[in-house]
Scaffold this motif. Structure first.
Motif, mmCIF file in Angstrom:
data_model
loop_
_atom_site.group_PDB
_atom_site.id
_atom_site.type_symbol
_atom_site.label_atom_id
_atom_site.label_comp_id
_atom_site.label_asym_id
_atom_site.label_seq_id
_atom_site.Cartn_x
_atom_site.Cartn_y
_atom_site.Cartn_z
ATOM 1 N N ILE A 366 -33.572 -32.287 -102.630
ATOM 2 C CA ILE A 366 -34.262 -31.138 -102.895
ATOM 3 C C ILE A 366 -34.516 -30.896 -104.339
ATOM 4 C CG2 ILE A 366 -33.917 -28.444 -102.863
ATOM 5 C CD1 ILE A 366 -32.036 -28.986 -100.245
ATOM 6 N N SER A 367 -33.641 -31.282 -105.215
ATOM 7 C CA SER A 367 -33.960 -30.972 -106.788
ATOM 8 C C SER A 367 -34.938 -31.989 -107.118
ATOM 9 C CB SER A 367 -32.653 -31.162 -107.630
ATOM 10 O OG SER A 367 -32.306 -32.526 -107.530
ATOM 11 N N TYR A 368 -35.050 -33.172 -106.541
ATOM 12 C CA TYR A 368 -36.404 -33.877 -106.845
ATOM 13 C C TYR A 368 -37.398 -33.266 -106.491
ATOM 14 C CZ TYR A 368 -39.374 -38.140 -106.955
ATOM 15 O OH TYR A 368 -40.394 -38.957 -107.391
ATOM 16 N N LEU A 369 -37.477 -32.842 -105.391
ATOM 17 C CA LEU A 369 -38.844 -31.938 -105.022
ATOM 18 C C LEU A 369 -39.196 -30.859 -105.948
ATOM 19 C CD1 LEU A 369 -38.118 -31.888 -101.076
ATOM 20 C CD2 LEU A 369 -40.065 -33.087 -102.150
ATOM 21 N N TYR A 370 -38.149 -30.204 -106.348
ATOM 22 C CA TYR A 370 -38.592 -29.137 -107.355
ATOM 23 C C TYR A 370 -38.870 -29.485 -108.689
ATOM 24 C CZ TYR A 370 -37.060 -25.020 -104.880
ATOM 25 O OH TYR A 370 -37.308 -23.824 -103.572
ATOM 26 N N GLU A 371 -38.415 -30.734 -109.153
ATOM 27 C CA GLU A 371 -38.779 -31.524 -110.370
ATOM 28 C C GLU A 371 -40.280 -31.952 -110.409
ATOM 29 O OE1 GLU A 371 -35.710 -33.869 -112.062
ATOM 30 O OE2 GLU A 371 -34.444 -32.248 -111.840
ATOM 31 N N ASN A 372 -40.494 -32.793 -109.178
ATOM 32 C CA ASN A 372 -41.723 -33.653 -109.227
ATOM 33 C C ASN A 372 -42.816 -32.948 -108.425
ATOM 34 O OD1 ASN A 372 -40.512 -35.810 -110.971
ATOM 35 N ND2 ASN A 372 -38.905 -35.568 -109.390
ATOM 36 N N THR A 373 -42.609 -32.114 -107.687
ATOM 37 C CA THR A 373 -43.558 -31.639 -106.815
ATOM 38 C C THR A 373 -44.048 -29.906 -106.747
ATOM 39 O OG1 THR A 373 -42.622 -31.064 -104.702
ATOM 40 C CG2 THR A 373 -42.931 -33.431 -105.059
ATOM 41 N N GLU A 374 -45.026 -29.781 -106.178
ATOM 42 C CA GLU A 374 -45.084 -28.359 -106.212
ATOM 43 C C GLU A 374 -44.782 -27.706 -104.897
ATOM 44 O OE1 GLU A 374 -49.327 -27.176 -106.456
ATOM 45 O OE2 GLU A 374 -49.115 -25.301 -106.142
ATOM 46 N N ILE A 375 -43.869 -26.671 -105.086
ATOM 47 C CA ILE A 375 -43.156 -26.196 -103.733
ATOM 48 C C ILE A 375 -43.908 -25.034 -103.221
ATOM 49 C CG2 ILE A 375 -41.171 -25.064 -102.895
ATOM 50 C CD1 ILE A 375 -40.655 -28.043 -103.746
ATOM 51 N N ILE A 376 -44.541 -25.112 -102.016
ATOM 52 C CA ILE A 376 -45.170 -24.127 -101.689
ATOM 53 C C ILE A 376 -44.339 -23.217 -100.741
ATOM 54 C CG2 ILE A 376 -47.215 -23.609 -99.893
ATOM 55 C CD1 ILE A 376 -48.081 -26.359 -100.703
ATOM 56 N N GLU A 377 -43.446 -23.672 -100.177
ATOM 57 C CA GLU A 377 -42.654 -22.634 -99.283
ATOM 58 C C GLU A 377 -41.122 -23.523 -98.953
ATOM 59 O OE1 GLU A 377 -43.874 -20.076 -95.535
ATOM 60 O OE2 GLU A 377 -43.414 -22.183 -94.959
ATOM 61 N N LYS A 378 -40.083 -22.595 -99.059
ATOM 62 C CA LYS A 378 -38.727 -23.152 -98.604
ATOM 63 C C LYS A 378 -38.177 -21.938 -97.692
ATOM 64 C CE LYS A 378 -34.506 -23.483 -100.867
ATOM 65 N NZ LYS A 378 -33.989 -23.467 -102.132
ATOM 66 N N ILE A 379 -37.576 -22.669 -96.299
ATOM 67 C CA ILE A 379 -37.049 -21.630 -95.614
ATOM 68 C C ILE A 379 -35.697 -22.491 -95.205
ATOM 69 C CG2 ILE A 379 -37.502 -21.032 -93.198
ATOM 70 C CD1 ILE A 379 -40.354 -21.357 -93.397
ATOM 71 N N GLU A 380 -34.790 -21.429 -95.181
ATOM 72 C CA GLU A 380 -33.346 -21.905 -94.666
ATOM 73 C C GLU A 380 -33.306 -21.661 -93.401
ATOM 74 O OE1 GLU A 380 -30.448 -20.049 -97.120
ATOM 75 O OE2 GLU A 380 -28.763 -21.283 -96.237
ATOM 76 N N GLU A 381 -32.780 -22.671 -92.743
ATOM 77 C CA GLU A 381 -32.472 -22.676 -91.225
ATOM 78 C C GLU A 381 -31.441 -23.418 -90.807
ATOM 79 O OE1 GLU A 381 -36.427 -22.282 -88.758
ATOM 80 O OE2 GLU A 381 -35.245 -23.923 -88.062
ATOM 81 N N ASN A 382 -30.360 -22.751 -90.373
ATOM 82 C CA ASN A 382 -28.955 -23.431 -89.980
ATOM 83 C C ASN A 382 -28.247 -24.323 -90.954
ATOM 84 O OD1 ASN A 382 -29.501 -22.141 -87.556
ATOM 85 N ND2 ASN A 382 -30.608 -24.013 -86.681
ATOM 86 N N GLY A 383 -28.066 -23.755 -92.171
ATOM 87 C CA GLY A 383 -27.695 -24.778 -93.213
ATOM 88 C C GLY A 383 -28.780 -25.743 -93.642
ATOM 89 N N LYS A 384 -29.997 -25.843 -93.059
ATOM 90 C CA LYS A 384 -31.015 -27.058 -93.607
ATOM 91 C C LYS A 384 -32.306 -25.968 -94.552
ATOM 92 C CE LYS A 384 -30.445 -30.989 -91.221
ATOM 93 N NZ LYS A 384 -31.149 -31.897 -90.280
ATOM 94 N N TYR A 385 -32.858 -26.851 -95.099
ATOM 95 C CA TYR A 385 -33.962 -26.290 -95.687
ATOM 96 C C TYR A 385 -35.254 -27.047 -95.198
ATOM 97 C CZ TYR A 385 -30.831 -24.295 -98.942
ATOM 98 O OH TYR A 385 -29.924 -23.462 -99.509
ATOM 99 N N ILE A 386 -36.280 -26.176 -94.898
ATOM 100 C CA ILE A 386 -37.563 -26.669 -94.434
ATOM 101 C C ILE A 386 -38.443 -26.449 -95.789
ATOM 102 C CG2 ILE A 386 -39.490 -26.718 -92.748
ATOM 103 C CD1 ILE A 386 -37.614 -25.309 -90.963
ATOM 104 N N ILE A 387 -38.766 -27.300 -96.403
ATOM 105 C CA ILE A 387 -39.643 -27.234 -97.533
ATOM 106 C C ILE A 387 -40.958 -27.831 -97.426
ATOM 107 C CG2 ILE A 387 -39.690 -27.940 -99.982
ATOM 108 C CD1 ILE A 387 -36.566 -28.208 -100.023
ATOM 109 N N THR A 388 -42.028 -26.961 -97.764
ATOM 110 C CA THR A 388 -43.358 -27.666 -97.799
ATOM 111 C C THR A 388 -43.900 -27.727 -99.182
ATOM 112 O OG1 THR A 388 -43.844 -26.033 -95.951
ATOM 113 C CG2 THR A 388 -45.817 -26.866 -96.846
ATOM 114 N N PHE A 389 -44.282 -28.954 -99.404
ATOM 115 C CA PHE A 389 -44.675 -29.098 -101.156
ATOM 116 C C PHE A 389 -46.084 -29.964 -100.974
ATOM 117 C CE2 PHE A 389 -44.029 -33.798 -100.748
ATOM 118 C CZ PHE A 389 -43.033 -33.921 -99.374
ATOM 119 N N ARG A 390 -46.421 -29.912 -102.287
ATOM 120 C CA ARG A 390 -47.671 -30.512 -102.420
ATOM 121 C C ARG A 390 -47.440 -31.590 -103.505
ATOM 122 N NH1 ARG A 390 -52.843 -27.968 -102.037
ATOM 123 N NH2 ARG A 390 -51.790 -25.922 -102.192
#
Ligand SMILES: Nc1nc2c(ncn2[C@@H]2O[C@H](COP(=O)(O)OP(=O)(O)OP(=O)(O)O)[C@@H](O)[C@H]2O)c(=O)[nH]1
Ligand SMILES: [Mg+2]
Length: 408
Positions: A366-390
């Motif tokens: 997750i932190s790699y995604l935040y540092e190196n990609t463009e985060i479009i959306e982050k949804i939390e679901e049952n202790g997991k994250y669904i992250i859409t990135f570019r």
């Protein structure tokens, strides 16, 4: 420092369009041009210019204390020798002038080697003749050659060329390895005529402060930096500028530096919008020639820089009269920070990056995604994250593979 006074000479054919302005701009980097002479006539084998004019200039040189004569035309060693004999001062041509400017600006090891290589390649075909001439008698600019034996000198240059090429190869291999590491990020390459404002634009896009000067060939090697305030990590690469009519061997010496920029995902062709329409057209053509020589087929944005210096009329004129040379035009000012954010927008749009979705609870990913990609959306679901990135396509695929492994 007191600069040498120089006389500039251009000989041209009756229907040739050349003017002496470019030579003047070049010469001013190192010398003080005090006299410009243009002669229209066919080349004279002994002096390049006519012998009548040579005699007249002898007087002028004395009168104005001129210490150096620079020709726009390419001179043979014999012509240089004959002219130096008449003038009593050193005589050089435009290529030697450019080499001297390169020397002054070569700050890195690689740049120094490239310049040395270009110089030796200029020297090689003339070496034998120069040594022979120097043995006939001393002339300004021929000092030292007389001590050599003709073939020894020639062979020494050949040997030096081989050694330098080998050294350059090693430096480039090292850089290639660095480039591979960066491959996951999108890279934007700056390309353009010398003095167009490439380095200034790199500074504006990245918030850096690399040297930019109102001089040609300030930059001789590539630099890569991160674009500031972009939603994902995008790199931008600055490089050496072009100039028209440079001989093949000189472009050759710097080609791999240019290639580095040309391997980018997107090319920004930087143009000085305050040039005349004819100059812009000529320079754009040079840009495309170089890009096609190195087989670059990346998408392009045409960046008209120095827009602070022009009005709406000129902008319209550029867009209408140069339409067929222009791809995705934008007017900016690197120096005054005009339209830079809009340029970043356009870059993002053009890069057309790929979108990926991961489902993970791995904090490192997750932190790699935040540092190196463009985060479009982050949804939390049952202790997991669904992250859409570019990100860049290869990078998205790589991340998806890692995410899969983490899950499995
Ligand atoms: N007025 C104005 N001047 C600019 C602008 N951008 C650059 N310049 C000036 O143009 C000159 C050349 O800028 P550089 O950024 O060094 O140009 P370059 O293309 O990197 O040149 P080389 O590395 O020498 O090939 C400098 O004097 C800059 O200050 C601009 O937007 N407006
Ligand atoms: Mg530069």
């Amino acid at each position: 420092m007191l600069r040498k006074k120089a006389m500039l000479i251009l000989r041209k054919e009756f229907n040739e369009k050349k003017n002496i302005e470019e030579l003047k701009e070049l010469a001013s980097v190192l010398y003080e041009p005090v006299e410009c002479v243009v002669q229209v006539r066919p080349p004279h084998p002994k002096y390049q210019i006519g012998s009548g004019l040579v005699e007249k200039l002898v007087e002028k040189i004395k009168e104005k204390d001129i210490e150096l004569v620079i020709f726009d035309n390419r001179l043979s060693p014999t012509q240089k020798y004959n002219l130096a004999g008449k003038f009593g001062v050193e005589v050089i041509d435009k290529i030697e002038l450019v080499l001297r400017i390169f020397y002054k600006h070569a700050q890195t090891k690689e740049a120094q080697l490239q310049v040395k290589l270009a110089e030796l390649q200029y020297e090689l075909p003339q070496a034998k003749e120069k040594v022979r001439l120097a043995k006939l008698g001393e002339r300004p600019g021929f000092g030292g050659y007389g001590d050599y034996e003709v073939n020894k000198y020639y062979n020494k240059i050949k040997r030096d060329i081989t050694i330098i090429k080998e050294k350059l190869k090693r430096i480039r291999e090292h850089r290639k390895r660095l480039r591979k590491k960066r491959k996951k990020f999108e890279v934007v390459g700056l390309i353009g005529y010398t003095n167009a404002g490439k380095t200034s634009l790199l500074n504006a896009l990245t918030g850096e402060s690399k040297t930019s000067k109102n001089q040609v060939f300030t930059t001789l090697t590539t630099t890569t930096r991160v674009i500031k305030n972009a939603p994902r990590k995008i790199l931008v690469t600055d490089t050496v500028g072009f100039m028209e009519n440079l001989p093949h061997f000189m472009i050759e010496a710097f080609l791999s530096t240019i290639e580095e920029s040309a391997e980018s995902d997107l090319i920004l062709i930087v143009v000085d919008a305050s040039d005349s329409i004819e100059d812009i057209e000529r320079k754009l053509r040079t840009n495309y020639e170089i890009l096609s020589r190195i087989g670059c087929s990346s998408p392009i944005i045409t960046v008209f820089n120095k827009c602070d210096k022009i009005g709406e009329e000129k902008k319209k004129k550029i867009l209408t009269s140069l339409e067929r040379y222009i791809v995705s035009p934008i007017f900016v000012s690197a120096k005054y920070n005009i339209n830079i954010d809009e340029l970043i927008e356009l870059i993002l749009e053009k890069l057309n990056a790929c979108i990926g979705v991961v489902e993970t609870s791995d904090m490192r990913l997750i932190s790699y995604l935040y540092e190196n990609t463009e985060i479009i959306e982050k949804i939390e679901e049952n202790g997991k994250y669904i992250i859409t990135f570019r990100a860049k396509e290869d990078e998205v695929n790589r991340i998806l593979r890692i995410a899969n492994k983490l899950r499995g």
